[in-house]
Scaffold this motif. Structure first.
Motif, PDB file in Angstrom:
ATOM      1  N   PRO A  29       0.838  -1.198   0.000  1.00 54.76           N
ATOM      2  CA  PRO A  29       0.000   0.000   0.000  1.00 54.76           C
ATOM      3  C   PRO A  29       0.871   1.245   0.000  1.00 54.76           C
ATOM      4  O   PRO A  29       2.005   1.229   0.479  1.00 54.76           O
ATOM      5  CB  PRO A  29      -0.797  -0.126   1.302  1.00 54.76           C
ATOM      6  N   PRO A  30       0.361   2.329  -0.574  1.00 56.33           N
ATOM      7  CA  PRO A  30       1.162   3.561  -0.600  1.00 56.33           C
ATOM      8  C   PRO A  30       1.451   4.028   0.819  1.00 56.33           C
ATOM      9  O   PRO A  30       0.632   3.841   1.715  1.00 56.33           O
ATOM     10  CB  PRO A  30       0.263   4.556  -1.348  1.00 56.33           C
ATOM     11  N   PRO A  31       2.611   4.620   1.019  1.00 54.33           N
ATOM     12  CA  PRO A  31       2.952   5.062   2.372  1.00 54.33           C
ATOM     13  C   PRO A  31       1.992   6.140   2.849  1.00 54.33           C
ATOM     14  O   PRO A  31       1.630   7.045   2.106  1.00 54.33           O
ATOM     15  CB  PRO A  31       4.372   5.606   2.231  1.00 54.33           C
ATOM     16  N   SER A  32       1.585   6.012   4.075  1.00 53.73           N
ATOM     17  CA  SER A  32       0.642   6.984   4.627  1.00 53.73           C
ATOM     18  C   SER A  32       1.409   8.114   5.291  1.00 53.73           C
ATOM     19  O   SER A  32       2.520   7.946   5.769  1.00 53.73           O
ATOM     20  CB  SER A  32      -0.269   6.303   5.655  1.00 53.73           C
ATOM     21  N   ARG A  33       0.792   9.266   5.285  1.00 52.68           N
ATOM     22  CA  ARG A  33       1.402  10.436   5.924  1.00 52.68           C
ATOM     23  C   ARG A  33       1.026  10.360   7.402  1.00 52.68           C
ATOM     24  O   ARG A  33      -0.003  10.837   7.812  1.00 52.68           O
ATOM     25  CB  ARG A  33       0.858  11.711   5.307  1.00 52.68           C
ATOM     26  N   GLY A  34       1.864   9.769   8.192  1.00 53.07           N
ATOM     27  CA  GLY A  34       1.530   9.624   9.598  1.00 53.07           C
ATOM     28  C   GLY A  34       2.755   9.819  10.459  1.00 53.07           C
ATOM     29  O   GLY A  34       3.562  10.726  10.247  1.00 53.07           O
ATOM     30  N   LEU A  35       2.897   8.941  11.426  1.00 50.89           N
ATOM     31  CA  LEU A  35       3.992   9.026  12.371  1.00 50.89           C
ATOM     32  C   LEU A  35       5.334   8.843  11.689  1.00 50.89           C
ATOM     33  O   LEU A  35       6.313   9.503  12.032  1.00 50.89           O
ATOM     34  CB  LEU A  35       3.789   7.968  13.461  1.00 50.89           C
ATOM     35  N   ASN A  85      10.624  17.951   1.166  1.00 51.04           N
ATOM     36  CA  ASN A  85       9.198  17.983   0.806  1.00 51.04           C
ATOM     37  C   ASN A  85       9.017  18.109  -0.704  1.00 51.04           C
ATOM     38  O   ASN A  85       8.125  17.487  -1.286  1.00 51.04           O
ATOM     39  CB  ASN A  85       8.491  19.131   1.512  1.00 51.04           C
ATOM     40  N   ARG A  86       9.854  18.900  -1.328  1.00 48.36           N
ATOM     41  CA  ARG A  86       9.784  19.066  -2.786  1.00 48.36           C
ATOM     42  C   ARG A  86      10.110  17.752  -3.502  1.00 48.36           C
ATOM     43  O   ARG A  86       9.438  17.375  -4.464  1.00 48.36           O
ATOM     44  CB  ARG A  86      10.735  20.163  -3.211  1.00 48.36           C
ATOM     45  N   MET A  87      11.136  17.055  -3.028  1.00 46.03           N
ATOM     46  CA  MET A  87      11.515  15.783  -3.664  1.00 46.03           C
ATOM     47  C   MET A  87      10.442  14.713  -3.446  1.00 46.03           C
ATOM     48  O   MET A  87      10.144  13.937  -4.348  1.00 46.03           O
ATOM     49  CB  MET A  87      12.863  15.295  -3.125  1.00 46.03           C
ATOM     50  N   VAL A  88       9.846  14.666  -2.270  1.00 50.24           N
ATOM     51  CA  VAL A  88       8.781  13.689  -2.005  1.00 50.24           C
ATOM     52  C   VAL A  88       7.574  13.989  -2.881  1.00 50.24           C
ATOM     53  O   VAL A  88       6.960  13.081  -3.445  1.00 50.24           O
ATOM     54  CB  VAL A  88       8.401  13.687  -0.505  1.00 50.24           C
ATOM     55  N   ARG A  89       7.233  15.268  -3.026  1.00 51.85           N
ATOM     56  CA  ARG A  89       6.095  15.651  -3.863  1.00 51.85           C
ATOM     57  C   ARG A  89       6.359  15.286  -5.321  1.00 51.85           C
ATOM     58  O   ARG A  89       5.487  14.776  -6.012  1.00 51.85           O
ATOM     59  CB  ARG A  89       5.852  17.152  -3.736  1.00 51.85           C
ATOM     60  N   ARG A  90       7.579  15.513  -5.786  1.00 56.86           N
ATOM     61  CA  ARG A  90       7.930  15.198  -7.177  1.00 56.86           C
ATOM     62  C   ARG A  90       7.909  13.691  -7.403  1.00 56.86           C
ATOM     63  O   ARG A  90       7.462  13.210  -8.430  1.00 56.86           O
ATOM     64  CB  ARG A  90       9.311  15.748  -7.508  1.00 56.86           C
ATOM     65  N   ARG A  91       8.385  12.919  -6.414  1.00 57.31           N
ATOM     66  CA  ARG A  91       8.428  11.465  -6.553  1.00 57.31           C
ATOM     67  C   ARG A  91       7.027  10.858  -6.519  1.00 57.31           C
ATOM     68  O   ARG A  91       6.742   9.874  -7.187  1.00 57.31           O
ATOM     69  CB  ARG A  91       9.275  10.865  -5.428  1.00 57.31           C
ATOM     70  N   SER A  92       6.111  11.445  -5.730  1.00 55.97           N
ATOM     71  CA  SER A  92       4.759  10.898  -5.641  1.00 55.97           C
ATOM     72  C   SER A  92       3.889  11.305  -6.812  1.00 55.97           C
ATOM     73  O   SER A  92       2.809  10.759  -6.995  1.00 55.97           O
ATOM     74  CB  SER A  92       4.100  11.334  -4.331  1.00 55.97           C
TER      75      SER A  92
END
Length: 144
Positions: A63-69, A133-140
């Motif tokens: 499952p896609p990683p959740s934005r959590g802990l 945050n920019r790299m995570v947004r670009r990768r997702s």
């Protein structure tokens, strides 16, 4: 115990001719077996759209990683790396400024020396978190 060769002269070994009833029973057994067993089918044309490719079987996906802990701890780790990098960069800038101030003979900028390392440390944290945050947004593939 000695091994004696088998003699083929006995009437038990004579092969009887097969009848059509035997052939019918054999065919029925083969059809029954084929009905119970699912044999792999080979497509006539490898580019036939009716036959799915072998890798099209549904494989359980993570499952896609959740934005959590976990994401919070990632941000803390990235911030700590930014703090370290900013501190090291602040030390380098402070050394360069010290050389410039010593060569020019100005000693008025004592406050600058006190603030260079903390300011660059905080800037390092901010830059590291924003870049991550920019790299995570670009990768997702889009915005969160």
């Amino acid at each position: 115990m000695t091994n004696t060769p088998h003699e083929s002269g006995g009437s038990d070994d004579a092969e009887e001719p097969r009848t059509s009833a035997d052939e019918a029973r054999t065919d029925a057994a083969i059809q029954d077996f084929n009905a119970r067993v699912q044999w792999p089918r080979r497509p006539a044309d490898p580019h036939d759209p009716a036959m799915p490719p072998p890798h099209a079987d549904p494989i359980p996906q993570r499952p896609p990683p959740s934005r959590g802990l976990t994401d919070g701890w990632r941000t803390v780790g990235i911030g700590a790396l930014g703090l370290l990098g900013g501190t090291l960069f602040g030390i380098i800038v402070q050394d360069i400024l010290a050389l410039i101030f010593i060569n020019t003979g100005t000693t008025v900028f004592g406050l600058v020396f006190a603030l260079v390392i903390p300011v660059f440390a905080v800037l390092g944290v901010v830059v590291a978190v924003l870049l991550d945050n920019r790299m995570v947004r670009r990768r997702s593939g889009g915005r969160r």
